[in-house]
Design a protein around this motif. Sequence first.
Motif, mmCIF file in Angstrom:
data_model
loop_
_atom_site.group_PDB
_atom_site.id
_atom_site.type_symbol
_atom_site.label_atom_id
_atom_site.label_comp_id
_atom_site.label_asym_id
_atom_site.label_seq_id
_atom_site.Cartn_x
_atom_site.Cartn_y
_atom_site.Cartn_z
ATOM 1 N N GLN A 146 70.781 -2.917 43.758
ATOM 2 C CA GLN A 146 70.420 -4.004 42.841
ATOM 3 C C GLN A 146 68.934 -4.351 42.977
ATOM 4 O OE1 GLN A 146 72.002 -5.377 40.451
ATOM 5 N NE2 GLN A 146 74.120 -4.843 40.797
ATOM 6 N N VAL A 147 68.445 -4.375 44.203
ATOM 7 C CA VAL A 147 67.025 -4.652 44.442
ATOM 8 C C VAL A 147 66.164 -3.569 43.806
ATOM 9 C CG1 VAL A 147 65.246 -4.825 46.239
ATOM 10 C CG2 VAL A 147 67.418 -6.047 46.501
ATOM 11 N N GLN A 148 66.583 -2.302 43.912
ATOM 12 C CA GLN A 148 65.840 -1.199 43.293
ATOM 13 C C GLN A 148 65.783 -1.369 41.778
ATOM 14 O OE1 GLN A 148 64.222 1.697 44.646
ATOM 15 N NE2 GLN A 148 63.517 1.840 42.546
ATOM 16 N N ARG A 149 66.902 -1.710 41.163
ATOM 17 C CA ARG A 149 66.916 -1.925 39.709
ATOM 18 C C ARG A 149 66.013 -3.098 39.325
ATOM 19 N NH1 ARG A 149 72.115 0.117 40.137
ATOM 20 N NH2 ARG A 149 73.110 -1.863 40.591
ATOM 21 N N TYR A 150 66.074 -4.155 40.110
ATOM 22 C CA TYR A 150 65.237 -5.326 39.857
ATOM 23 C C TYR A 150 63.755 -4.954 39.965
ATOM 24 C CZ TYR A 150 63.107 -9.924 40.526
ATOM 25 O OH TYR A 150 62.313 -11.028 40.422
ATOM 26 N N ALA A 151 63.400 -4.222 41.010
ATOM 27 C CA ALA A 151 62.002 -3.810 41.194
ATOM 28 C C ALA A 151 61.546 -2.921 40.050
ATOM 29 C CB ALA A 151 61.833 -3.095 42.534
ATOM 30 N N THR A 152 62.382 -2.006 39.628
ATOM 31 C CA THR A 152 62.033 -1.115 38.512
ATOM 32 C C THR A 152 61.796 -1.925 37.240
ATOM 33 O OG1 THR A 152 63.262 0.719 39.494
ATOM 34 C CG2 THR A 152 62.807 0.858 37.130
ATOM 35 N N ASP A 153 62.672 -2.875 36.962
ATOM 36 C CA ASP A 153 62.484 -3.741 35.791
ATOM 37 C C ASP A 153 61.172 -4.510 35.890
ATOM 38 O OD1 ASP A 153 64.923 -2.919 34.756
ATOM 39 O OD2 ASP A 153 66.007 -4.716 35.418
ATOM 40 N N ARG A 154 60.857 -5.014 37.080
ATOM 41 C CA ARG A 154 59.604 -5.752 37.282
ATOM 42 C C ARG A 154 58.387 -4.844 37.082
ATOM 43 N NH1 ARG A 154 59.087 -10.971 37.336
ATOM 44 N NH2 ARG A 154 57.433 -10.768 38.844
ATOM 45 N N TYR A 155 58.463 -3.602 37.543
ATOM 46 C CA TYR A 155 57.353 -2.653 37.340
ATOM 47 C C TYR A 155 57.117 -2.422 35.846
ATOM 48 C CZ TYR A 155 57.429 -1.273 42.310
ATOM 49 O OH TYR A 155 57.344 -1.241 43.680
ATOM 50 N N VAL A 156 58.187 -2.222 35.102
ATOM 51 C CA VAL A 156 58.056 -1.981 33.662
ATOM 52 C C VAL A 156 57.420 -3.200 32.984
ATOM 53 C CG1 VAL A 156 59.343 -1.661 31.505
ATOM 54 C CG2 VAL A 156 59.913 -0.286 33.517
ATOM 55 N N LYS A 157 57.918 -4.390 33.278
ATOM 56 C CA LYS A 157 57.358 -5.606 32.680
ATOM 57 C C LYS A 157 55.896 -5.782 33.065
ATOM 58 C CE LYS A 157 61.741 -7.979 32.301
ATOM 59 N NZ LYS A 157 62.670 -8.897 32.923
ATOM 60 N N ALA A 158 55.571 -5.508 34.319
ATOM 61 C CA ALA A 158 54.188 -5.622 34.779
ATOM 62 C C ALA A 158 53.288 -4.663 34.020
ATOM 63 C CB ALA A 158 54.102 -5.360 36.285
ATOM 64 N N MET A 159 53.717 -3.431 33.838
ATOM 65 C CA MET A 159 52.902 -2.448 33.112
ATOM 66 C C MET A 159 52.758 -2.836 31.645
ATOM 67 S SD MET A 159 51.608 -0.313 35.169
ATOM 68 C CE MET A 159 51.101 1.072 34.165
ATOM 69 N N GLN A 160 53.784 -3.424 31.064
ATOM 70 C CA GLN A 160 53.672 -3.876 29.679
ATOM 71 C C GLN A 160 52.654 -5.001 29.559
ATOM 72 O OE1 GLN A 160 57.885 -4.531 29.076
ATOM 73 N NE2 GLN A 160 58.116 -2.581 27.986
ATOM 74 N N GLN A 161 52.589 -5.891 30.533
ATOM 75 C CA GLN A 161 51.591 -6.973 30.520
ATOM 76 C C GLN A 161 50.183 -6.437 30.762
ATOM 77 O OE1 GLN A 161 53.041 -9.547 33.592
ATOM 78 N NE2 GLN A 161 54.523 -10.569 32.261
ATOM 79 N N ILE A 162 50.043 -5.577 31.748
ATOM 80 C CA ILE A 162 48.731 -5.031 32.128
ATOM 81 C C ILE A 162 48.078 -4.256 30.987
ATOM 82 C CG2 ILE A 162 47.661 -3.257 33.591
ATOM 83 C CD1 ILE A 162 49.643 -4.197 35.800
ATOM 84 N N SER A 163 48.890 -3.550 30.227
ATOM 85 C CA SER A 163 48.345 -2.634 29.217
ATOM 86 C C SER A 163 48.031 -3.321 27.885
ATOM 87 C CB SER A 163 49.322 -1.478 28.985
ATOM 88 O OG SER A 163 50.573 -1.961 28.526
ATOM 89 N N ARG A 164 48.293 -4.605 27.769
ATOM 90 C CA ARG A 164 48.004 -5.321 26.514
ATOM 91 C C ARG A 164 46.526 -5.459 26.295
ATOM 92 N NH1 ARG A 164 52.276 -9.996 27.369
ATOM 93 N NH2 ARG A 164 54.117 -8.776 26.978
#
Length: 164
Positions: A146-164
């Motif tokens: 569950q922690v791995q899935r949560y971290a992966t979701d956070r990485y995706v959201k972070a990259m979406q914010q960073i790349s704006r």
Amino acid sequence: MDKPLTYAEVGATREGPLPAGYAHVYRDARLGEGRTTYDKAVDGLFHWRMHRAAGLSLRDDPGPAATGVDVALRLLFLTIPCRVVYTVDEPQRRGFGYGTLPGHPESGEEAFFVVLKDDGEVRFQLRAFSRPANFLVRLGNPVAQQVQRYATDRYVKAMQQISR
């Protein structure tokens, strides 16, 4: 680089099938369009902004991600030591993979790529394989997944914010 990696399949996240005997994670998410989006995403990835935006901190400043760089990520009370085992620097694909060092709760490798497609679309891709590094983590493996899935979701959201 005095500590050995905790797994044998070094570089296996670069391409091809991931090794058997591990849990596998694949993610491919759209970040946007164009070279500017691509460049922002690559810069954020290589300068650890993705990790910071996902809620991790870095114990020391390791500098940009490069082969052989050790990084100690922190989440709450947990230290997560890793080593960058390779980088990819192609005209339309940049990224790196890092592997686990002793003290990491998991054993395996995780890779992050930013891809600029021929049509201008920018994608963030994550590939990982891991298994519990010790008995206590094995006992809590459902929680660790569950922690791995949560971290992966956070990485995706972070990259979406960073790349704006």
